[in-house]
Design a protein around this motif. Structure first.
Motif, mmCIF file in Angstrom:
data_model
loop_
_atom_site.group_PDB
_atom_site.id
_atom_site.type_symbol
_atom_site.label_atom_id
_atom_site.label_comp_id
_atom_site.label_asym_id
_atom_site.label_seq_id
_atom_site.Cartn_x
_atom_site.Cartn_y
_atom_site.Cartn_z
ATOM 1 N N VAL A 118 28.052 32.533 48.242
ATOM 2 C CA VAL A 118 28.964 32.718 47.105
ATOM 3 C C VAL A 118 28.230 32.540 45.776
ATOM 4 O O VAL A 118 28.267 33.422 44.913
ATOM 5 N N ARG A 119 27.566 31.428 45.604
ATOM 6 C CA ARG A 119 26.858 31.196 44.331
ATOM 7 C C ARG A 119 25.758 32.224 44.124
ATOM 8 O O ARG A 119 25.554 32.704 43.009
ATOM 9 N N GLU A 120 25.051 32.561 45.192
ATOM 10 C CA GLU A 120 23.965 33.544 45.074
ATOM 11 C C GLU A 120 24.518 34.897 44.630
ATOM 12 O O GLU A 120 23.964 35.552 43.762
ATOM 13 N N HIS A 121 25.635 35.314 45.240
ATOM 14 C CA HIS A 121 26.224 36.605 44.868
ATOM 15 C C HIS A 121 26.707 36.617 43.419
ATOM 16 O O HIS A 121 26.374 37.509 42.647
ATOM 17 N N PHE A 122 27.509 35.624 43.050
ATOM 18 C CA PHE A 122 28.108 35.627 41.719
ATOM 19 C C PHE A 122 27.098 35.304 40.619
ATOM 20 O O PHE A 122 27.352 35.599 39.455
ATOM 21 N N SER A 123 25.951 34.748 40.967
ATOM 22 C CA SER A 123 24.922 34.518 39.948
ATOM 23 C C SER A 123 24.314 35.838 39.469
ATOM 24 O O SER A 123 23.724 35.894 38.399
ATOM 25 N N ARG A 124 24.495 36.909 40.236
ATOM 26 C CA ARG A 124 23.962 38.219 39.851
ATOM 27 C C ARG A 124 24.998 39.100 39.166
ATOM 28 O O ARG A 124 24.680 40.192 38.712
ATOM 29 N N VAL A 125 26.235 38.658 39.090
ATOM 30 C CA VAL A 125 27.316 39.443 38.494
ATOM 31 C C VAL A 125 27.370 39.145 37.001
ATOM 32 O O VAL A 125 27.278 37.993 36.587
ATOM 33 N N GLN A 126 27.528 40.199 36.184
ATOM 34 C CA GLN A 126 27.509 40.017 34.724
ATOM 35 C C GLN A 126 28.641 39.142 34.205
ATOM 36 O O GLN A 126 28.442 38.339 33.322
ATOM 37 N N ILE A 127 29.819 39.316 34.708
ATOM 38 C CA ILE A 127 30.962 38.510 34.248
ATOM 39 C C ILE A 127 31.486 37.702 35.428
ATOM 40 O O ILE A 127 32.625 37.839 35.863
ATOM 41 N N ALA A 128 30.630 36.843 35.932
ATOM 42 C CA ALA A 128 30.896 36.112 37.177
ATOM 43 C C ALA A 128 32.218 35.361 37.153
ATOM 44 O O ALA A 128 32.977 35.402 38.123
ATOM 45 N N ASP A 129 32.513 34.656 36.066
ATOM 46 C CA ASP A 129 33.729 33.837 36.035
ATOM 47 C C ASP A 129 34.987 34.682 36.177
ATOM 48 O O ASP A 129 35.969 34.255 36.766
ATOM 49 N N GLU A 130 34.957 35.914 35.666
ATOM 50 C CA GLU A 130 36.139 36.761 35.723
ATOM 51 C C GLU A 130 36.379 37.328 37.117
ATOM 52 O O GLU A 130 37.472 37.818 37.405
ATOM 53 N N PHE A 131 35.384 37.276 37.969
ATOM 54 C CA PHE A 131 35.546 37.705 39.357
ATOM 55 C C PHE A 131 35.557 36.523 40.317
ATOM 56 O O PHE A 131 36.247 36.563 41.335
ATOM 57 N N LEU A 132 34.801 35.488 40.010
ATOM 58 C CA LEU A 132 34.696 34.340 40.910
ATOM 59 C C LEU A 132 36.027 33.619 41.067
ATOM 60 O O LEU A 132 36.469 33.368 42.192
ATOM 61 N N ILE A 133 36.669 33.286 39.972
ATOM 62 C CA ILE A 133 37.915 32.510 40.045
ATOM 63 C C ILE A 133 38.996 33.270 40.811
ATOM 64 O O ILE A 133 39.597 32.722 41.743
ATOM 65 N N PRO A 134 39.287 34.548 40.487
ATOM 66 C CA PRO A 134 40.290 35.263 41.285
ATOM 67 C C PRO A 134 39.892 35.391 42.763
ATOM 68 O O PRO A 134 40.743 35.314 43.648
ATOM 69 N N THR A 135 38.601 35.567 43.027
ATOM 70 C CA THR A 135 38.149 35.658 44.421
ATOM 71 C C THR A 135 38.424 34.361 45.158
ATOM 72 O O THR A 135 38.952 34.362 46.276
ATOM 73 N N LEU A 136 38.096 33.240 44.541
ATOM 74 C CA LEU A 136 38.343 31.949 45.180
ATOM 75 C C LEU A 136 39.841 31.690 45.353
ATOM 76 O O LEU A 136 40.275 31.170 46.389
ATOM 77 N N LEU A 137 40.634 32.068 44.367
ATOM 78 C CA LEU A 137 42.079 31.895 44.477
ATOM 79 C C LEU A 137 42.655 32.720 45.619
ATOM 80 O O LEU A 137 43.505 32.253 46.376
ATOM 81 N N MET A 138 42.184 33.954 45.754
ATOM 82 C CA MET A 138 42.704 34.829 46.801
ATOM 83 C C MET A 138 42.297 34.352 48.197
ATOM 84 O O MET A 138 42.928 34.710 49.177
ATOM 85 N N ARG A 139 41.231 33.564 48.293
ATOM 86 C CA ARG A 139 40.784 33.061 49.593
ATOM 87 C C ARG A 139 41.555 31.814 50.025
ATOM 88 O O ARG A 139 41.430 31.385 51.167
ATOM 89 N N LEU A 140 42.321 31.223 49.117
ATOM 90 C CA LEU A 140 43.125 30.060 49.489
ATOM 91 C C LEU A 140 44.204 30.488 50.478
ATOM 92 O O LEU A 140 44.651 31.630 50.478
ATOM 93 N N ASP A 141 44.650 29.589 51.265
ATOM 94 C CA ASP A 141 45.647 29.902 52.282
ATOM 95 C C ASP A 141 47.050 29.768 51.683
ATOM 96 O O ASP A 141 47.855 28.960 52.113
ATOM 97 N N LEU A 142 47.307 30.570 50.664
ATOM 98 C CA LEU A 142 48.602 30.574 49.991
ATOM 99 C C LEU A 142 49.188 31.978 50.090
ATOM 100 O O LEU A 142 48.491 32.930 50.404
ATOM 101 N N SER A 143 50.452 32.110 49.770
ATOM 102 C CA SER A 143 51.000 33.462 49.732
ATOM 103 C C SER A 143 50.356 34.188 48.555
ATOM 104 O O SER A 143 50.113 33.604 47.497
ATOM 105 N N ARG A 144 50.049 35.437 48.758
ATOM 106 C CA ARG A 144 49.317 36.205 47.750
ATOM 107 C C ARG A 144 50.201 37.278 47.145
ATOM 108 O O ARG A 144 51.081 37.811 47.787
ATOM 109 N N GLY A 145 49.910 37.582 45.925
ATOM 110 C CA GLY A 145 50.606 38.656 45.249
ATOM 111 C C GLY A 145 49.643 39.347 44.307
ATOM 112 O O GLY A 145 48.455 39.038 44.280
#
Length: 106
Positions: A10-37
């Protein structure tokens, strides 16, 4: 979310992304075991990896979108599109919410 951040790669992948925070946080949220929308936000478009700012020409899109959040607005609090959205759309929603709460339940 912290466990997701520590997953291998995860860290290795997002360290290469230009706007990592804008993709990392939603990605981590979507991986939680919660209902998704839907993420429920409107993005005007991209110029490479950067979001394009809304302008006055985008007002109708903002007005008709069912999305609750929109990004990205100019960094100036007095930008015409910001003040127009606050005046015409946010104010309108506030009035609708107040009117709905004033109605007696029958």
């Amino acid at each position: 979310m912290l466990d997701g951040f520590h997953m291998p790669g995860v860290r290795e992948h997002f360290s290469r992304v230009q706007i990592a925070d804008e993709f990392l946080i939603p990605t981590l949220l979507m991986r939680l075991d919660l209902s998704r929308g839907a993420m429920n936000h409107l993005i005007s478009g991209y110029d490479g990896a950067h979001t394009i700012e809304f302008t006055e020409a985008d007002f109708e899109v903002l007005q008709t979108s069912p999305k609750y959040f929109a990004r990205k607005f100019p960094d100036d609090p007095n930008a015409p599109i910001r003040t127009r959205v606050l005046r015409e759309l946010v104010g309108q929603q506030s009035r609708q919410i107040k009117a709905a709460s004033d109605c007696p339940i029958k």
